[in-house]
Design a protein around this motif. Structure first.
Motif, PDB file in Angstrom:
ATOM      1  N   ASP A 114       0.837  -1.200   0.000  1.00 22.73           N
ATOM      2  CA  ASP A 114       0.000   0.000   0.000  1.00 22.73           C
ATOM      3  C   ASP A 114       0.874   1.253   0.000  1.00 22.73           C
ATOM      4  O   ASP A 114       1.829   1.345   0.771  1.00 22.73           O
ATOM      5  N   ALA A 115       0.555   2.195  -0.868  1.00 22.89           N
ATOM      6  CA  ALA A 115       1.261   3.477  -0.940  1.00 22.89           C
ATOM      7  C   ALA A 115       0.218   4.589  -0.921  1.00 22.89           C
ATOM      8  O   ALA A 115       0.206   5.480  -1.763  1.00 22.89           O
ATOM      9  N   VAL A 116      -0.687   4.506   0.049  1.00 21.86           N
ATOM     10  CA  VAL A 116      -1.802   5.453   0.125  1.00 21.86           C
ATOM     11  C   VAL A 116      -1.658   6.443   1.281  1.00 21.86           C
ATOM     12  O   VAL A 116      -2.487   7.319   1.450  1.00 21.86           O
ATOM     13  N   ALA A 117      -0.590   6.310   2.083  1.00 22.11           N
ATOM     14  CA  ALA A 117      -0.358   7.226   3.204  1.00 22.11           C
ATOM     15  C   ALA A 117       1.123   7.590   3.234  1.00 22.11           C
ATOM     16  O   ALA A 117       1.966   6.793   2.812  1.00 22.11           O
ATOM     17  N   PRO A 118       1.463   8.779   3.726  1.00 17.69           N
ATOM     18  CA  PRO A 118       2.871   9.162   3.809  1.00 17.69           C
ATOM     19  C   PRO A 118       3.662   8.167   4.648  1.00 17.69           C
ATOM     20  O   PRO A 118       3.128   7.551   5.577  1.00 17.69           O
ATOM     21  N   GLY A 119       4.949   8.026   4.337  1.00 16.73           N
ATOM     22  CA  GLY A 119       5.828   7.157   5.109  1.00 16.73           C
ATOM     23  C   GLY A 119       6.258   7.823   6.398  1.00 16.73           C
ATOM     24  O   GLY A 119       5.770   8.897   6.770  1.00 16.73           O
ATOM     25  N   SER A 120       7.196   7.196   7.076  1.00 18.27           N
ATOM     26  CA  SER A 120       7.689   7.758   8.328  1.00 18.27           C
ATOM     27  C   SER A 120       8.508   9.017   8.037  1.00 18.27           C
ATOM     28  O   SER A 120       9.091   9.154   6.958  1.00 18.27           O
ATOM     29  N   PRO A 121       8.576   9.937   8.996  1.00 16.77           N
ATOM     30  CA  PRO A 121       9.345  11.166   8.780  1.00 16.77           C
ATOM     31  C   PRO A 121      10.838  10.853   8.721  1.00 16.77           C
ATOM     32  O   PRO A 121      11.277   9.804   9.187  1.00 16.77           O
TER      33      PRO A 121
END
Length: 70
Positions: free
Chosen positions: A48-55
């Motif tokens: 899934d690439a529907v939310a930003p990753g970790s900072p």
């Protein structure tokens, strides 16, 4: 949902308002201190690439005075 196949694996993104976005996709392997970047690690299945990753890791940015050799 939209799928994108890349050399490391397949990612699922979202299309909204005519724009497709893939968020939080790794473009390199996790960083090793003072080593050049390595390609992203491959994965099986669909990620899934529907939310930003970790900072980003906190610390002094590369090239800042504290990082330059004296």
């Amino acid at each position: 949902m939209t799928l994108a196949r890349t050399p490391p694996g397949t990612s699922r993104g979202l299309t909204s308002g005519g724009v497709t976005a893939f968020k939080g996709v790794r473009y390199a392997a996790p960083a090793q201190r003072l080593a050049p970047p390595e390609p992203a690690l491959p994965w099986d299945g669909v990620r899934d690439a529907v939310a930003p990753g970790s900072p980003p890791w906190p610390g002094t940015p590369l090239g800042a005075p504290a990082c330059r050799p004296s």
